[in-house]
Design an enzyme around this catalytic site. Structure first.
Site, PDB file in Angstrom:
ATOM      1  N   ASP A 234       0.751  -1.196  -0.222  1.00  0.00           N
ATOM      2  CA  ASP A 234      -0.019   0.101   0.083  1.00  0.00           C
ATOM      3  C   ASP A 234       0.909   1.172  -0.089  1.00  0.00           C
ATOM      4  O   ASP A 234       1.756   1.212   0.674  1.00  0.00           O
ATOM      5  CB  ASP A 234      -1.137  -0.070   0.985  1.00  0.00           C
ATOM      6  N   GLU A 302       0.830  -0.533  -4.959  1.00  0.00           N
ATOM      7  CA  GLU A 302      -0.173   0.547  -5.060  1.00  0.00           C
ATOM      8  C   GLU A 302       0.440   1.883  -4.928  1.00  0.00           C
ATOM      9  O   GLU A 302       1.076   2.221  -4.086  1.00  0.00           O
ATOM     10  CB  GLU A 302      -1.322   0.542  -4.113  1.00  0.00           C
TER      11      GLU A 302
END
Length: 587
Positions: A234, A302
Site C-alpha cells: 500500500d 499501489e
C-alpha cells in the site's frame, strides 16, 4: 540377441520415462513461477464482505464461509484489505500490531483456518501490507515518542520552525497531508513534529533507519510462514521523503493551501529509495520461494503516479526486478463515462508500449477508494467493462461486488458516515468526499441486510437496492451480470487469452475493438460501444476474412444470444454494449 534387444528396449523406455518426468517437472515449475501472470485477483474489503457472528461487521470466518463462492465463480486468488490490529482511525490502514488480527475480524486461528481452507480449494491469499506508516498506538511509536534507546529514529521527527505573527511554532516545511492540512503533527511529549502524510493517527516510519527495514522484513516473513502467497504493498510512493525537507513548489491547481492539490509533490512521492525498497522486498520474496515449497510468492504495488515512474516499479534501468506488477489505475484515473473509443485504445496501448519487455500488464477496474464501475461508467456499462477487463492481456483486478454490478450508495446520511476524510470535510461537503458509498456491505441475497449480517444494524448501511440487485437473484436469473462475469472467467482459460497477441482499434469515436490472436487457435474479438446511442460498425478491415463470427459472451440486455452468427459489416451495438466474438476461418 533377444535378451540384448529387450535390454535395449527397456533402457530406451527408462530414458523416455525419465525425459517425460523431467518435462512434467519443468512444466509444473514454470506454472508455479508464472501462476500470477494471467490471474484474476479478487479484492475483498473484509469489513463489508460477510459477517459470521452477527455484530454487523464482516470477518475472517465470514470470508472462509464464502470460499465456495469463489470456486463456483472461477476465482483462484483473493486479496484482503487490512485485517491487522488497529484503532480503526483509517479502517485498518493505521496498524497497531503487524502480527495480529483486529478483534472485529477474528483471531490468528481464524486466519490459519482461512488459509488452510483456501489452500484445499486451490485459492491463493494475498495480504495488504502497509509499510509507510503505523498507528500512533503502535508500541514502536510510543517508544519513539519517549525516546527509548533503539527507537528514537523509528519515525520521521523534526524540530519546529519559529512561528510567524505571534505563533509559538510552525511546522518544519510546507508539506500537505493527503487528507488536507499540514503533513506535520506536533507531539507534546517529545516536543517535536512527526510526519504524517495521512491522518494524525498514522505517523510515517523512517526507512533510512536500518532497524525499521529489519523489523518490516520480519513482518513479511511472519505472514509468509503463515501461508500467504504474497502482498499488495500500500501507498508505496510515500515511503521516502526528501532528506533535506525542502518545501514543495506550488502546483497552481488550487488556491487552497490545505488541499493536497496545492503543491507539486516532488519531494514526498516516488523518491529514488522507494524503488530500491521494492527491489529489496522482491528479493526477499524470491528467496523465500526458492527455500520453501509452493508457487512463487508475489508482490503488487499501489501508487498513483506518472507512467514513467510506475514502470520503474517493474524494474530499473539496469533490469533489477521490483514488483511483479505495479497497479495500473488508468481505468479509474484516466477514463470515464465521457471517454471516447480513441481514449480507451490510447490508454490501453500506452501501458503495453511503456511496460518493460517480459512483464505482465494489469488492469484495475475498481477498488475501495473510488466509485464503483456501475457508478463511474453507468449501470449499462457493467458487462462491457468486465468483458474488456477479462479479454485484455495480463492480469485483471476485481473489487468485490463489481461482478454483480453493485452501485455506490451516495445517499448515506451524515450520521452514518464513518470515513475519516468525509468526517473532516463536514456535513455540507462530506457526501462527495466520502469513500463509504463504495464500501457498503456485499449484497448476497434479498434477506435482511442483503444476507451480509443478522445484526439489527451494520457498520455501514446496506444499499437500498439490495432486494433486486443481489447474488441469489442473479444466480437464478436466465441472464445476469454475475453469469456474464462467470462465463468470462471460464473463457480466460483459453490459450488465445493466455498467450495470444493483442491489437486494438477505434472503429469510430464511439466504438472500439480489441483482437486476440494465437497461431492454431480461434481468434477472439471484443467490441465495445462507449456511447449512449446505438451504433452499427464494420469490422471487416480489422479481422482476417473470410471468417465466421460467433458470439461467445453477450451482456444482460443484449439483443443477441450466445452462439448467434454475425456479419462483419453489420454489427449493431446497443448503448454501452459489449460483445465477445469468436473468429473461425470459413471453410
Amino acid at each position: 540377441m533377444a535378451r540384448k534387444l529387450l535390454s535395449l528396449v527397456a533402457c530406451l523406455c527408462w530414458l523416455l520415462a525419465g525425459t517425460q518426468a523431467d518435462s512434467a517437472k519443468n512444466k509444473a515449475k514454470e506454472q508455479d513461477e508464472n501462476w500470477w501472470r494471467h490471474e484474476v485477483f479478487y479484492q475483498i474489503y473484509p469489513r463489508s464482505f460477510m459477517d459470521s457472528n452477527g455484530d454487523g461487521i464482516g470477518d475472517l470466518k465470514g470470508i472462509t464461509s464464502k470460499l465456495s463462492y469463489f470456486v463456483e465463480t472461477g476465482i483462484t486468488a483473493i486479496w484482503l484489505s487490512p485485517i491487522y490490529r488497529s484503532p480503526m482511525v483509517d479502517f485498518g490502514y493505521d496498524i497497531s500490531d503487524y502480527r495480529d488480527i483486529h478483534p472485529d475480524y477474528g483471531t490468528l486461528d481464524d486466519f490459519d483456518e482461512l488459509i488452510a481452507t483456501a489452500t484445499k480449494l486451490g485459492i491463493k491469499v494475498i495480504l495488504d501490507f502497509v509499510p509507510n506508516h503505523s498507528s500512533d498506538q503502535h508500541e514502536w511509536f510510543k517508544k519513539s515518542a519517549a525516546r527509548v534507546p533503539g527507537y528514537e529514529d523509528f519515525y520521521v521527527w523534526e524540530d519546529a520552525k519559529p512561528g510567524e505573527g505571534g505563533e509559538e511554532r510552525a511546522p518544519p516545511n510546507n508539506w500537505v497531508s493527503v487528507f488536507s492540512g499540514s503533513a506535520w503533527e506536533w507531539h507534546d511529549e517529545r516536543k517535536q513534529y512527526y510526519l504524517r502524510q495521512f491522518t494524525k493517527g498514522q505517523p510515517d516510519l523512517n526507512y533510512r533507519n536500518p532497524a525499521v527495514l529489519q523489523a518490516m522484513d520480519a513482518v513479511l516473513l511472519y505472514w509468509l510462514k503463515r501461508g500467504v502467497s504474497g502482498f499488495r504493498i500500500d501507498a508505496v510512493i510515500y515511503v521516502y521523503e526528501d532528506e533535506k525537507l525542502r518545501d514543495e513548489p506550488l502546483s497552481g491547481k488550487t488556491a487552497d493551501a490545505n488541499s493536497v492539490d496545492y503543491l507539486d509533490h516532488i519531494y514526498t512521492r516516488n523518491q529514488e529509495e522507494c524503488y530500491g525498497l521494492i527491489q529489496h522486498w522482491r528479493k526477499l520474496l524470491d528467496d523465500y520461494t526458492v527455500k520453501n515449497p509452493g508457487p512463487a510468492r508475489i508482490m503488487m504495488t499501489e501508487g498513483y503516479a506518472e507512467l514513467s515512474q510506475l514502470m520503474d516499479y517493474y524494474e530499473d534501468e539496469n533490469g533489477v526486478q521490483g514488483a511483479n506488477f505495479p497497479f495500473n489505475f488508468d481505468f479509474i484515473t484516466e477514463l470515464n463515462a465521457e471517454s471516447t473509443a480513441q481514449d480507451f485504445v490510447f490508454y490501453i496501448q500506452r501501458w503495453l508500449i511503456y511496460m518493460p519487455p517480459g512483464h505482465a500488464a494489469n488492469w484495475v477496474m475498481g477498488n475501495h477508494d473510488n466509485p464503483r464501475v456501475a457508478s463511474r461508467y453507468g449501470a449499462q456499462s457493467v458487462d462491457a467493462m468486465n468483458m474488456l477487463l477479462m479479454t485484455l492481456p495480463g492480469i485483471g483486478i476485481t473489487y468485490n461486488g463489481e461482478e454483480l454490478g453493485m452501485e455506490d450508495y451516495r445517499d448515506i446520511s451524515w450520521n452514518d458516515t464513518v470515513d475519516q476524510p468525509a468526517c473532516e470535510a463536514g456535513e455540507e461537503n462530506y457526501k462527495w468526499v466520502s469513500r463509504d458509498p463504495e464500501r457498503t456491505p456485499m449484497q448476497w441475497s434479498d434477506e435482511k441486510n442483503a444476507g451480509f449480517s443478522t445484526a439489527d444494524s451494520t457498520w455501514l448501511p446496506v444499499h437500498p437496492n439490495y432486494e433486486e440487485l443481489n447474488l441469489v437473484n442473479q444466480q437464478l436469473a436466465p441472464s445476469s451480470h454475475y453469469k456474464v462475469y462467470q462465463s468470462l472467467i471460464k473463457l480466460r482459460s483459453s490459450k488465445v487469452l493466455k498467450d495470444g497477441t493483442y491489437t486494438a482499434q477505434a472503429l469510430n469515436r464511439r466504438v472500439f475493438a480489441l483482437k486476440r490472436e494465437l497461431k492454431g487457435q480461434p481468434s477472439l474479438l471484443t467490441v465495445v460501444n462507449v456511447s449512449n446511442r446505438t451504433q452499427q460498425v464494420d469490422v471487416s478491415n480489422f479481422i482476417d476474412l473470410p471468417n465466421r463470427l460467433t458470439l461467445l459472451v453477450v451482456g444482460v440486455n443484449s439483443q443477441y444470444r450466445v452462439g448467434e452468427r454475425l456479419k462483419p459489416a453489420e454489427i449493431r451495438l446497443s448503448p454501452h454494449e459489449g460483445l465477445v466474438i469468436q473468429l473461425r476461418p470459413s471453410k
